[in-house]
Structures are given as C-alpha cells and as structure tokens.
Motif scaffolding. Structure first.
Motif, PDB file in Angstrom:
ATOM      1  N   LEU A   1     -10.745 -23.230  -0.297  1.00 47.98           N
ATOM      2  CA  LEU A   1     -11.410 -22.162   0.463  1.00 47.98           C
ATOM      3  C   LEU A   1     -12.022 -21.139  -0.499  1.00 47.98           C
ATOM      4  CD1 LEU A   1     -12.139 -20.755   3.090  1.00 47.98           C
ATOM      5  CD2 LEU A   1      -9.925 -19.637   3.056  1.00 47.98           C
ATOM      6  N   ASN A   2     -11.231 -20.741  -1.489  1.00 46.56           N
ATOM      7  CA  ASN A   2     -11.737 -19.776  -2.468  1.00 46.56           C
ATOM      8  C   ASN A   2     -12.929 -20.332  -3.232  1.00 46.56           C
ATOM      9  OD1 ASN A   2     -10.249 -17.085  -3.083  1.00 46.56           O
ATOM     10  ND2 ASN A   2      -8.701 -18.494  -2.314  1.00 46.56           N
ATOM     11  N   ARG A   3     -12.851 -21.612  -3.560  1.00 43.82           N
ATOM     12  CA  ARG A   3     -13.952 -22.216  -4.314  1.00 43.82           C
ATOM     13  C   ARG A   3     -15.216 -22.289  -3.456  1.00 43.82           C
ATOM     14  NH1 ARG A   3     -13.231 -24.214  -9.098  1.00 43.82           N
ATOM     15  NH2 ARG A   3     -14.467 -26.095  -9.133  1.00 43.82           N
ATOM     16  N   VAL A   4     -15.032 -22.636  -2.183  1.00 45.85           N
ATOM     17  CA  VAL A   4     -16.203 -22.716  -1.301  1.00 45.85           C
ATOM     18  C   VAL A   4     -16.833 -21.336  -1.130  1.00 45.85           C
ATOM     19  CG1 VAL A   4     -16.946 -23.173   1.061  1.00 45.85           C
ATOM     20  CG2 VAL A   4     -15.455 -24.791  -0.091  1.00 45.85           C
ATOM     21  N   ILE A   5     -15.993 -20.302  -0.977  1.00 42.83           N
ATOM     22  CA  ILE A   5     -16.529 -18.949  -0.810  1.00 42.83           C
ATOM     23  C   ILE A   5     -17.353 -18.548  -2.026  1.00 42.83           C
ATOM     24  CG2 ILE A   5     -15.893 -16.499  -0.706  1.00 42.83           C
ATOM     25  CD1 ILE A   5     -13.546 -17.317   1.077  1.00 42.83           C
ATOM     26  N   LEU A   6     -16.804 -18.790  -3.226  1.00 39.83           N
ATOM     27  CA  LEU A   6     -17.552 -18.427  -4.422  1.00 39.83           C
ATOM     28  C   LEU A   6     -18.814 -19.284  -4.554  1.00 39.83           C
ATOM     29  CD1 LEU A   6     -17.592 -16.573  -6.856  1.00 39.83           C
ATOM     30  CD2 LEU A   6     -16.374 -18.322  -8.141  1.00 39.83           C
ATOM     31  N   GLY A   7     -18.720 -20.525  -4.067  1.00 41.23           N
ATOM     32  CA  GLY A   7     -19.871 -21.424  -4.124  1.00 41.23           C
ATOM     33  C   GLY A   7     -21.078 -20.871  -3.394  1.00 41.23           C
ATOM     34  N   SER A   8     -20.824 -20.129  -2.306  1.00 41.63           N
ATOM     35  CA  SER A   8     -21.939 -19.577  -1.540  1.00 41.63           C
ATOM     36  C   SER A   8     -22.810 -18.692  -2.425  1.00 41.63           C
ATOM     37  CB  SER A   8     -21.416 -18.770  -0.361  1.00 41.63           C
ATOM     38  OG  SER A   8     -20.743 -17.619  -0.827  1.00 41.63           O
TER      39      SER A   8
ATOM     40  N   PRO B   1     -23.043 -27.446 -13.976  1.00 42.18           N
ATOM     41  CA  PRO B   1     -21.893 -28.100 -14.611  1.00 42.18           C
ATOM     42  C   PRO B   1     -20.557 -27.595 -14.056  1.00 42.18           C
ATOM     43  CG  PRO B   1     -22.719 -26.352 -16.005  1.00 42.18           C
ATOM     44  CD  PRO B   1     -23.600 -26.366 -14.792  1.00 42.18           C
ATOM     45  N   PRO B   2     -19.460 -28.379 -14.186  1.00 41.05           N
ATOM     46  CA  PRO B   2     -18.151 -27.861 -13.824  1.00 41.05           C
ATOM     47  C   PRO B   2     -17.767 -26.764 -14.805  1.00 41.05           C
ATOM     48  CG  PRO B   2     -17.964 -30.002 -14.925  1.00 41.05           C
ATOM     49  CD  PRO B   2     -19.421 -29.725 -14.736  1.00 41.05           C
ATOM     50  N   PRO B   3     -16.912 -25.821 -14.461  1.00 38.51           N
ATOM     51  CA  PRO B   3     -16.150 -25.729 -13.222  1.00 38.51           C
ATOM     52  C   PRO B   3     -16.834 -24.868 -12.148  1.00 38.51           C
ATOM     53  CG  PRO B   3     -15.331 -24.126 -14.769  1.00 38.51           C
ATOM     54  CD  PRO B   3     -16.543 -24.756 -15.399  1.00 38.51           C
ATOM     55  N   ILE B   4     -18.129 -24.632 -12.255  1.00 35.63           N
ATOM     56  CA  ILE B   4     -18.802 -23.779 -11.274  1.00 35.63           C
ATOM     57  C   ILE B   4     -18.707 -24.419  -9.884  1.00 35.63           C
ATOM     58  CG2 ILE B   4     -21.056 -22.891 -10.559  1.00 35.63           C
ATOM     59  CD1 ILE B   4     -21.735 -22.593 -13.518  1.00 35.63           C
ATOM     60  N   PRO B   5     -18.216 -23.654  -8.897  1.00 36.97           N
ATOM     61  CA  PRO B   5     -17.942 -24.262  -7.589  1.00 36.97           C
ATOM     62  C   PRO B   5     -19.159 -24.332  -6.671  1.00 36.97           C
ATOM     63  CG  PRO B   5     -17.181 -22.006  -7.591  1.00 36.97           C
ATOM     64  CD  PRO B   5     -17.768 -22.258  -8.950  1.00 36.97           C
ATOM     65  N   GLU B   6     -20.324 -24.731  -7.192  1.00 35.62           N
ATOM     66  CA  GLU B   6     -21.480 -24.914  -6.323  1.00 35.62           C
ATOM     67  C   GLU B   6     -21.132 -26.036  -5.332  1.00 35.62           C
ATOM     68  OE1 GLU B   6     -25.334 -26.101  -4.896  1.00 35.62           O
ATOM     69  OE2 GLU B   6     -24.020 -27.379  -6.081  1.00 35.62           O
ATOM     70  N   TRP B   7     -21.642 -25.969  -4.093  1.00 39.17           N
ATOM     71  CA  TRP B   7     -21.168 -26.880  -3.048  1.00 39.17           C
ATOM     72  C   TRP B   7     -21.396 -28.355  -3.364  1.00 39.17           C
ATOM     73  CZ3 TRP B   7     -23.494 -23.284   1.248  1.00 39.17           C
ATOM     74  CH2 TRP B   7     -22.647 -22.175   1.395  1.00 39.17           C
ATOM     75  N   GLY B   8     -22.578 -28.682  -3.866  1.00 39.34           N
ATOM     76  CA  GLY B   8     -22.855 -30.075  -4.218  1.00 39.34           C
ATOM     77  C   GLY B   8     -21.909 -30.552  -5.314  1.00 39.34           C
TER      78      GLY B   8
END
Lengths: 340, 289
Positions: B75-82, B229-236
């Motif tokens: 959830l936290n990763r998805v939020i930051l991904g936005s 690149p990882p670890p950036i939580p972009e959605w794709g």
C-alpha cells in the motif's frame, strides 16, 4: 472511382520517405547516441579484438555520412546483425517469429471489429437506456486497461487458480511429437489444417484464447466507442428519421443505412489502434511465452540484446507504416467523401 | 468559453459518470502531491526495507495490499508510486507540448520548404508505433526517471506538432492576422502574439486529456525493464517486480495494476466529458433526448 492513381503513387512515395526516416532515426539511436556503438553490436562478454573487429565492420572510424551509407547498405542486404541471445541473424529470427504475431493480432483484430461493431450498434439503438450505459462504461474500462496487467490477471485466474486454459506457448511440444506435426508456413492454424491435424489445431486455438482476449481489449473498446458515437449521429440524420417514420424495419435500416456510415470511421480508428496492439503484443507475448516478434523483442529488451531490439523495432515500424497505408486505402475506397 | 470552469462544473454535476472521472483525477493529483507526507511506512515505500520474515504477506488489515518479496508494505509503495506516475506524466506531456507547439507553429505559419521539412520529420516519428520508439530510445539511454521522460517525450511530441499545425492553418488566414501583416509586423511577432494564443487551446486540451495515456505508457516502459529502475515504486515497475511471483502472491501485481486502471479510466472519463462539453453537436443530441 474514389481512389485515383495519383493518390496511390503519392501514398507509396510517402511510405518510402517514411521508411527512410525510420532507418535514419534508428541509425541515430544505434550509432550516434551511444558513446561506443560497437559495444552494442558485440555484447557484454566480447574480447578486445572482437570489439576492434566490430569497429571495423561498422565503419566507426569513418565520417558519419559514410557510416550512414554503410548502415543503409547493410540494412537492405539483410545484414541486421546477430542476436546475442539466439546467436542467429536477427533478420532470420524475425522472419520465423512473424507468423505467430500475425496469427495473434489478426485474430484479435477481427474479433474486436465484429464484437465492437455489434456492441456499439446495440448501445446506439438503446441510447440513454441502461444497456447503453453498461456498454459505454465497459468500453471505457476496456480501452484503459493496462495490457500487461490484464494478461497477468487472466493468466493467474485461468491457468493457475482454475487451470482451464494453458497459460503459455503456441502448442504443446509433446503433442507435436506424438502427432508428427510439422510447421510449414509457421502459421499454426493453417499448418494444422493442411495436415488435418485436429488435436494440434485444438491445442493451438486453446492457447490463443487468453493472449487474444488480452490483446483485443484496446481495439474493442475503441471500436465500440467509435461505432456508438457514429451510429448515434447517423440515427439523428433526417433521412434515417424519415425511413423510421415510413415504417422501415429497424434491423434493415441499421444494416442498410447506419452501418454504411459507421464502417469507414471504425476501420480508420482500427488502423490507428494497430500501433497500440503491436506494442501490446510485445507485453502479451512476453507474459504468455508466445514466440512471436513481441516475445523476441521483449526478451531482447530484458537481456539487453541490442541488435535484436533495434532490428525488431525497425521491422515493426515498417510493417506499421504499411498497415497504415492499407487502412487509408480501404478507408478511401469505402468512404468516397475522403479527399486527397 | 468565458465561464469555462463554472459552466463545466454545472455540466459535470448532471452526469454522474463524468463526475466520477473528475473525482478520480483530482484524487490522483492530490495523492501524487502529498504522497511522501502521508506514508505510514516510508522506509517500505522508498524500498530500503529488507525483511524476509514479512515477505509475501497476503492482504490483511495491517497490510491492505499485502507485502512484496522483500517484506515491504505494498500500500505504501503504491501510494508513493502515484507521485512518480504524476511527475512522469506531467513532464512527458509538458515537454512534448513545448516541442510540438514550436514545430507545429513554425511549420504551419512559415509553410514553404521549412514547413514541409518539419512536417515530413514529424511523419517519420509518427511512423513508429506509439511505445516502440520510446522503448528503443530508453534501451540505449539506460534506465532512470529522467531518461524515461526523455524517451517518452521523443515519441510523443509529433502528435502535438501535427495538431498544432492543423490549428495554425485554420487561424493563419484570419482577418486579424492579415491586418497584422499589413501594418508590417515581423513574422516572429505575428506568430507569437497573434497566431500562438489563438491556436493553442485545442492542443493544450488534448495534452491534458493525454495524461492518462502518458501514465499508461510510462508504466509499460517500466514493465519492460527499460523505464524507471528499482527500487522506485512506479506502478509499472511494481507490476513487473510481482510478475515472477504471480502464482504465489497475486497481490503484488494485482493492486498496483488496479490503481493504474482506475486512474486511467478517470482521465479517460474526464476526457470524454471535456470533448462532449466542447462539441456543441454532441451536446445538442444529448439535450434533445
């Protein structure tokens, strides 16, 4: 005669111009942007003398316009480099994997077209009612779905949780050995029909279901939306209203008058969505391990196999321009209002 | 057009579907702006955590979207991904808009050889299917947020160039442009003062509606391993990370994709709303019923 000879000549000339442009852009990507282009050609594990040889082969010590000349010459000779992954000439790999992609995309397109036009017409005649709303929402969702995500979701549901459908490959290898199936044209549907090999045909079709559903979603959404809005406009036309008053059966009216107005723009929009579908194939084939061009380029991307990546992309771009030409010609042929 | 926002809201309120789209888009933009400040587990979101004991937790009240292979809260990763999706989309569309508007303006107004050359150049870029050119550039430029933006913008601008070209062509024979020519203003002044402001609206509208597609393409790029690149939580990126584990942990791919889908649907609904609002013919049909 809506299609004149000058129009065709003009379009074909433009096609050559555009294909030339595609090559120039890919030349820039491979030879101008990278600091050491020869490294892209030979791979990460190359020895010093191999790199030196590649420098000579690619004419990297000559001026840029000479390099461009050799690049184009190599391209037309079919010398597109050797894939690091498959260790085969890129052009050979592409030709062997093309039929798989064509089989997939053509099937997806035909289905999207038929289902899309039907759903769009249904929505248009029940304009404003619940069924129209359902179809409209469906079409918006379907046109917005990330293709790679849908592929993974379908694969998880239908081949992992409830293993009804196989989740990958074009055909079961053991079945191929059992029945002695031999690919001739590499279009497996055609091949199995020629050899009257029905177990293989069935397996091939079964394995196409999930990738085709995934792939057809975007063109389907687009077709529904296009058909619906064109049909609604066309139902407003005064002559259609007159026919309605005159008592022409609805089905006949739809078929004879509305459909004709709808088909041309729908085909034009399908042509447009071909671009999205071909890039969708990249991801869909990768997910479903379906060995077409998309899979080839996708694997090349994941393994940094540059000759394969760029060869594949240039090839697809040229196919895409060709498809656009064909679509424009069909469009002009169906709709005489299109001017040149 | 003068009362655009007010009128537009009245138009929206009557159509629940479009209102939903509007709300989704606004929520997405707000989320993207405030994401780093509302994270409950920031170290999970930024990808610093490495706790295999918490890996592959299914969705639960504590981890609504489950955890990934390294025990990070999805959830936290998805939020930051936005935030990344928003930044990339805004930059891609903005950059393409600038290039496209300049090319279209110059090609449309100067016409002649310069115009033809510029438009043929645009055609060459359009010859590539949408995502493929970006993939090609990104694969050579290397992975990164900035390179992803550049690669996407390179493949994106020709659409705006073409749209701007058409728009300029419809404006350039207007009377006020003729008048400006007669009083001897320079070509540059005519272009920037008279033609640009009057031909910009269709292109800018289209660009705003394209944000959804930009988000989608950026995530596709990351999914293919040539974008962020990882670890950036972009959605794709998140979906691509969960791909390997899809048979044992569906939630790693499912939730980022669902959020991505909802966002894109929101933008497309809003796009439809704007199109219907701006197209009087469509509106009159609606009004008749």
């Amino acid at each position: 005669m809506p299609i004149t000879r000058t129009y065709l000549a003009k379009r074909i000339l433009l096609l050559f111009l555009v294909a030339f442009g595609v090559l120039i852009i890919s030349f820039i990507i491979t030879r101008v942007i990278p600091a050491r282009p020869e490294l892209l050609w030979v791979g990460i594990h190359a020895r010093a003398e191999q790199i030196e040889r590649a420098r000579k082969e690619l004419h990297l010590d000559e001026p840029i316009y000479v390099q461009l000349y050799y690049y184009l010459a190599d391209f037309f000779r079919g010398n597109w480099g050797v894939s690091w992954r498959t260790r085969q000439p890129v052009i050979l790999d592409i030709i062997t994997s093309l039929p798989a992609t064509l089989e997939l995309t053509i099937t997806a397109f035909i289905l999207a077209f038929i289902i899309g036009v039907i759903l769009g017409l249904i929505a248009a005649i029940s304009y404003g009612k619940a069924i129209d709303k359902v179809i409209s929402v469906f079409s918006i969702i379907v046109a917005s779905i990330p293709v790679f995500w849908l592929g993974l979701v379908l694969q998880t549901i239908f081949s992992i949780w409830y293993p009804i459908l196989p989740g990958g490959m074009r055909v079961d290898p053991s079945l191929v050995i059992e029945t002695g199936f031999k690919p001739i044209t590499n279009f497996y549907i055609l091949d199995s029909l020629i050899q009257l090999n029905f177990p293989v045909l069935l397996d091939v079709l079964k394995r196409m279901i999930l990738p085709v559903i995934t792939l057809m979603m975007y063109p389907l959404g687009l077709t529904i939306r296009m058909t619906r809005s064109m049909a609604i406009e066309s139902l407003q036309e005064i002559y259609v209203k007159a026919l309605e008053v005159w008592g022409l059966p609805r089905s006949k009216m739809l078929y004879k008058y509305v459909l004709k107005n709808v088909i041309a723009p729908v085909i034009a929009s399908l042509g447009l969505s071909f671009g999205y579908t071909i890039t969708g194939a990249l991801m869909v084939e990768l997910i479903f391990v379906y060995p077409g061009i998309g899979y080839y380029v996708g694997m090349a991307l994941l393994s940094f196999d540059y000759p394969a990546i760029l060869g594949g992309i240039v090839f697809v771009a040229i196919i895409y321009s060709l498809v656009n030409l064909v679509v424009d010609i069909i469009h002009a042929w169906i709709d005489p209002r299109v001017k040149f | 057009m003068g009362l655009f926002p007010c009128d537009f809201f009245k138009f929206l309120v009557k159509r629940p579907l479009y209102t939903t789209g509007f709300i989704i888009v606004v929520a997405f933009i707000i989320l993207g702006c405030i994401a780093p400040y509302i994270l409950t587990k920031p170290e999970d979101a930024w990808g610093v955590t490495y706790d295999l004991n918490k890996a592959f937790q299914p969705p639960s009240p504590e981890y609504p979207f489950g955890t990934d292979a390294y025990g990070r809260d999805m959830l936290n990763r998805v939020i930051l991904g936005s935030r990344y999706s928003l930044i990339i989309a805004v930059c891609v569309v903005g950059l393409s808009l600038i290039i496209g508007v300049i090319v279209g303006l110059v090609a449309g107004y100067l016409a002649g050889i310069i115009g033809t050359v510029l438009m043929r150049l645009t055609d060459m870029f359009l010859a590539y299917p949408p995502l493929l050119l970006a993939v090609a550039f990104a694969s050579v430029l290397g992975r990164g947020v900035l390179t992803a933006i550049i690669a996407l913008a390179i493949s994106w601008w020709p659409w705006y160039a073409r749209l701007m070209y058409i728009s300029v062509n419809s404006v350039k024979s207007a009377l006020y442009v003729e008048a400006a020519k007669v009083i001897g203003l320079s070509k540059f002044t005519i272009m920037t003062k008279y033609i640009l402001p009057n031909s910009l609206i269709p292109v800018v509208t289209q660009a705003m509606l394209d944000m959804g597609s930009a988000i989608l393409e950026a995530s596709a790029l990351s999914f293919l391993g040539v974008g962020v690149p990882p670890p950036i939580p972009e959605w794709g990126r998140l979906i691509s990370e969960g791909w390997v584990y899809v048979s044992k942990a569906y939630w790693i791919t499912f939730f980022p994709g669902l959020v991505l889908l909802v966002t894109v649907v929101g933008f497309n609904l809003l796009g439809d709303a704007v199109k219907e609002y701006m197209n009087p013919r469509l509106r009159s049909i609606v009004a008749k019923r």
